[in-house]
Every structure is written in C-alpha cells, then in structure tokens.
Design a protein around this motif. Structure first.
Motif, PDB file in Angstrom:
ATOM      1  N   UNK A 162       0.819  -1.213   0.000  1.00 27.47           N
ATOM      2  CA  UNK A 162       0.000   0.000   0.000  1.00 27.47           C
ATOM      3  C   UNK A 162       0.853   1.263   0.000  1.00 27.47           C
ATOM      4  N   UNK A 163       0.206   2.393  -0.343  1.00 26.47           N
ATOM      5  CA  UNK A 163       0.896   3.675  -0.371  1.00 26.47           C
ATOM      6  C   UNK A 163       1.435   4.052   1.003  1.00 26.47           C
ATOM      7  N   UNK A 164       2.436   4.935   0.989  1.00 26.61           N
ATOM      8  CA  UNK A 164       3.077   5.411   2.216  1.00 26.61           C
ATOM      9  C   UNK A 164       3.000   6.936   2.277  1.00 26.61           C
ATOM     10  N   UNK A 165       1.806   7.470   2.474  1.00 27.06           N
ATOM     11  CA  UNK A 165       1.669   8.933   2.501  1.00 27.06           C
ATOM     12  C   UNK A 165       2.167   9.514   3.819  1.00 27.06           C
ATOM     13  N   UNK A 166       2.444  10.803   3.797  1.00 25.86           N
ATOM     14  CA  UNK A 166       2.890  11.482   5.021  1.00 25.86           C
ATOM     15  C   UNK A 166       1.754  11.655   6.004  1.00 25.86           C
ATOM     16  N   UNK A 167       0.518  11.588   5.530  1.00 30.93           N
ATOM     17  CA  UNK A 167      -0.637  11.827   6.395  1.00 30.93           C
ATOM     18  C   UNK A 167      -1.297  10.500   6.797  1.00 30.93           C
ATOM     19  N   UNK A 168      -2.175  10.588   7.776  1.00 32.28           N
ATOM     20  CA  UNK A 168      -2.975   9.431   8.169  1.00 32.28           C
ATOM     21  C   UNK A 168      -2.319   8.491   9.148  1.00 32.28           C
ATOM     22  N   UNK A 169      -1.278   8.952   9.875  1.00 27.15           N
ATOM     23  CA  UNK A 169      -0.602   8.086  10.829  1.00 27.15           C
ATOM     24  C   UNK A 169      -1.330   8.096  12.169  1.00 27.15           C
ATOM     25  N   UNK A 170      -2.569   7.568  12.132  1.00 26.58           N
ATOM     26  CA  UNK A 170      -3.365   7.450  13.359  1.00 26.58           C
ATOM     27  C   UNK A 170      -4.348   6.305  13.176  1.00 26.58           C
ATOM     28  N   UNK A 171      -4.748   5.703  14.296  1.00 24.18           N
ATOM     29  CA  UNK A 171      -5.607   4.518  14.234  1.00 24.18           C
ATOM     30  C   UNK A 171      -6.989   4.866  13.699  1.00 24.18           C
ATOM     31  N   UNK A 172      -7.485   6.062  13.967  1.00 21.31           N
ATOM     32  CA  UNK A 172      -8.802   6.452  13.442  1.00 21.31           C
ATOM     33  C   UNK A 172      -8.806   6.407  11.912  1.00 21.31           C
ATOM     34  N   UNK A 173      -7.733   6.865  11.275  1.00 17.78           N
ATOM     35  CA  UNK A 173      -7.665   6.824   9.814  1.00 17.78           C
ATOM     36  C   UNK A 173      -7.622   5.373   9.313  1.00 17.78           C
ATOM     37  N   UNK A 174      -6.935   4.508  10.037  1.00 16.09           N
ATOM     38  CA  UNK A 174      -6.892   3.098   9.650  1.00 16.09           C
ATOM     39  C   UNK A 174      -8.276   2.458   9.775  1.00 16.09           C
ATOM     40  N   UNK A 175      -9.038   2.863  10.775  1.00 16.57           N
ATOM     41  CA  UNK A 175     -10.415   2.382  10.872  1.00 16.57           C
ATOM     42  C   UNK A 175     -11.260   2.853   9.709  1.00 16.57           C
ATOM     43  N   UNK A 176     -11.058   4.094   9.275  1.00 16.99           N
ATOM     44  CA  UNK A 176     -11.776   4.605   8.108  1.00 16.99           C
ATOM     45  C   UNK A 176     -11.337   3.876   6.843  1.00 16.99           C
ATOM     46  N   UNK A 177     -10.055   3.563   6.735  1.00 17.36           N
ATOM     47  CA  UNK A 177      -9.583   2.804   5.574  1.00 17.36           C
ATOM     48  C   UNK A 177     -10.267   1.438   5.508  1.00 17.36           C
ATOM     49  N   UNK A 178     -10.435   0.787   6.659  1.00 17.34           N
ATOM     50  CA  UNK A 178     -11.123  -0.502   6.673  1.00 17.34           C
ATOM     51  C   UNK A 178     -12.563  -0.339   6.210  1.00 17.34           C
ATOM     52  N   UNK A 179     -13.216   0.717   6.652  1.00 13.15           N
ATOM     53  CA  UNK A 179     -14.571   1.011   6.182  1.00 13.15           C
ATOM     54  C   UNK A 179     -14.585   1.205   4.665  1.00 13.15           C
ATOM     55  N   UNK A 180     -13.593   1.927   4.148  1.00 12.57           N
ATOM     56  CA  UNK A 180     -13.526   2.160   2.706  1.00 12.57           C
ATOM     57  C   UNK A 180     -13.324   0.850   1.941  1.00 12.57           C
ATOM     58  N   UNK A 181     -12.557  -0.078   2.515  1.00 15.15           N
ATOM     59  CA  UNK A 181     -12.377  -1.387   1.882  1.00 15.15           C
ATOM     60  C   UNK A 181     -13.697  -2.143   1.811  1.00 15.15           C
ATOM     61  N   UNK A 182     -14.440  -2.185   2.923  1.00 16.35           N
ATOM     62  CA  UNK A 182     -15.735  -2.872   2.922  1.00 16.35           C
ATOM     63  C   UNK A 182     -16.696  -2.237   1.929  1.00 16.35           C
ATOM     64  N   UNK A 183     -16.676  -0.915   1.863  1.00 24.28           N
ATOM     65  CA  UNK A 183     -17.551  -0.224   0.913  1.00 24.28           C
ATOM     66  C   UNK A 183     -17.134  -0.511  -0.528  1.00 24.28           C
ATOM     67  N   UNK A 184     -15.841  -0.504  -0.786  1.00 25.38           N
ATOM     68  CA  UNK A 184     -15.335  -0.783  -2.131  1.00 25.38           C
ATOM     69  C   UNK A 184     -15.756  -2.168  -2.603  1.00 25.38           C
ATOM     70  N   UNK A 185     -15.694  -3.150  -1.702  1.00 28.88           N
ATOM     71  CA  UNK A 185     -16.029  -4.524  -2.062  1.00 28.88           C
ATOM     72  C   UNK A 185     -17.521  -4.831  -1.890  1.00 28.88           C
ATOM     73  N   UNK A 186     -18.262  -3.897  -1.283  1.00 30.02           N
ATOM     74  CA  UNK A 186     -19.684  -4.108  -1.070  1.00 30.02           C
ATOM     75  C   UNK A 186     -19.983  -5.277  -0.143  1.00 30.02           C
ATOM     76  N   UNK A 187     -19.211  -5.404   0.931  1.00 38.49           N
ATOM     77  CA  UNK A 187     -19.291  -6.585   1.781  1.00 38.49           C
ATOM     78  C   UNK A 187     -20.205  -6.376   2.989  1.00 38.49           C
ATOM     79  N   UNK A 188     -20.937  -7.425   3.312  1.00 39.83           N
ATOM     80  CA  UNK A 188     -21.683  -7.547   4.565  1.00 39.83           C
ATOM     81  C   UNK A 188     -21.434  -8.946   5.110  1.00 39.83           C
TER      82      UNK A 188
END
Length: 268
Positions: free
Chosen positions: A61-87
């Motif tokens: 995965x990308x290595x951006x300067x921003x997003x070094x916090x657990x809240x952003x990682x939780x949002x990334x997981x949400x974005x993955x579920x949304x991208x895949x349309x998973x339930x």
C-alpha cells in the motif's frame, strides 16, 4: 494484487481469494498481508472468501505522510468494505490490526459484521490501577517517550521471537512473500497513537460476537488481558493459545486456524 483508492486518495492494496462468507485479515504494526499466508488455506477450505488487507504504510500500500493514526486506519477498513460491497464479514486483527478493528467499530458500528476476532492485543496499552494488562512497563508517566527507546520491545517477558528466515520460508511455501517488515521513523506517530488508545468502551458496546485471543507467552503483555477484555461484553469470549508469543498466528498457526474456523462456524 487488487487495490482501491481510500477517501483521502491513498491507494491501498489487498489480496482476495476463495469464495463464500468473507473474512478480512488485518496484520499488526509493520507486517504485510502476506504474514497471514498460513491461515489462507484453512479458511478457504472452510468455505470463506479470504481478504488480507495491507494498511497504509504496510505491504504494497501507499506510504503517505498523512494518516498516521488509528482512526484513519479504521476509516480505511470502512472504505475497503464499501469498495467490495461486503456484509456478513468476520474481521480478524492481529496486534495493531485488532486496534484497527476497534477503531472501525467505534466509528461505524457492527452492522456489516458477522463477528470479530482479535489476536494478542490488549484494549488498553497503558497500565493503570484498574487495568494491569497493558504493555510491560508502559505507564501514563512514560508514555510520551517509551517507544522512542530501541529497547522498549525487549521486555524480558515471553518466548523467543520466531526465526525470521524460517518463518519467511514457511510463509512462502504457503503462497506468501514473507514478512518484509517495514518500520521507520515515519510510522512512530502511528505507534504512539496506537499506544494512547483505550478501546474498553468500544468492546463493551459491540453488537456482534467476538473472540479475544491471547498468546500464553506474549512478549508484550499478560495473557490475562483476553479474559478481562471478554468480560466487558456478553457477546465476547476469550481463548489463550499455549506455547505462543505475540505473533501467535505464526507461532501456532494450526491452533489459530482452528480457532478461526470454529468461530466462523458459530456465526453462520
């Protein structure tokens, strides 16, 4: 390797194999998706679609300067579920991967989840009178500098760490690329943010079944954290894996594989 673009334009990669009820595997600090290779075959054989997620700054995965916090990682997981349309998803997180799950649950709830499994991650890393199950030696007084010391992870507790060359060989035989850990000063803010969190209220409010697993010989914290965490929610239960340290899915992959498939069978 498939990828998607998160809501802040960061490209994140994942592996996606098998079919059936989805299981998402989220590795710990510095570890890539390939570190789950020993669990892929048992989960696929149990009828699961197995998705291994490389968090930002991890694996491919990308290595951006921003997003070094657990809240952003939780949002990334949400974005993955949304991208895949998973339930009806079972989330499995090891170490910081478990904190990513608790962050996701805190932000978005359990509506899409069939279950949660955490592997050797205490919900509060700072020790206190009401929580003596944190990282060995970590207190509110030394939190600001504790992980800046190279010797911080050498706690003097637990079993010897697995030999990396031998572990890499096992992972490659199972179809992975090896551990290829990447920990640099750029990620220290993420580790500090991780250490500051207290997920006990999140655990108490879950609405999906949860399995809290500890390594009996963890190098980082007492294994009693699993039972104490499970007591926070009537939907949680705990297990301790004998002869396993913090990376228990590498120390005892067969036992962890059985725990995962037994758990997912109970949430079907």
């Amino acid at each position: 390797m498939p990828h998607f673009v998160a809501s802040d334009n960061t490209t994140l990669h994942y592996q996606d194999e098998g079919s059936g009820r989805p299981v998402i595997l989220i590795a710990g600090y510095g570890a890539p998706a390939d570190s789950w290779a020993l669990q892929w075959a048992p989960l696929r054989a149990a009828g699961h679609r197995v998705i291994s997620f490389d968090r930002r700054w991890h694996g491919r995965s990308d290595r951006p300067a921003h997003g070094q916090r657990i809240a952003r990682h939780g949002k990334d997981l949400h974005d993955l579920l949304a991208h895949l349309g998973l339930d009806d998803v079972t989330l499995v997180g090891s170490s910081m991967g478990a904190a990513t799950i608790w962050s996701y649950v805190s932000l978005f709830g359990c509506g899409r989840l069939a279950g949660i499994v955490t592997l050797d991650q205490t919900p509060r890393m700072v020790n206190s009178p009401d929580w003596p199950y944190g990282f060995y030696g970590l207190t509110a007084d030394n939190l600001g500098t504790f992980f800046l010391r190279p010797e911080a992870v050498d706690t003097g507790h637990g079993r010897p760490w697995p030999d990396q060359a031998a572990t890499d060989a096992l992972l490659r035989r199972a179809g992975g690329r090896g551990l290829s850990r990447l920990i640099t000063p750029d990620t220290y803010p993420l580790l500090f943010d991780h250490a500051c969190q207290d997920w006990r209220d999140t655990v108490a409010g879950i609405t999906a079944p949860a399995l809290i697993v500890a390594g009996a010989d963890s190098q980082f914290w007492p294994s009693e954290h699993a039972a104490a965490t499970a007591l926070l929610s009537p939907l949680a239960r705990s297990a301790v894996v004998p002869t396993a340290g913090h990376p228990l899915h590498l120390d005892q992959p067969d036992t962890v594989g059985r725990l995962l498939t037994d758990f997912t069978a109970t949430t079907a």
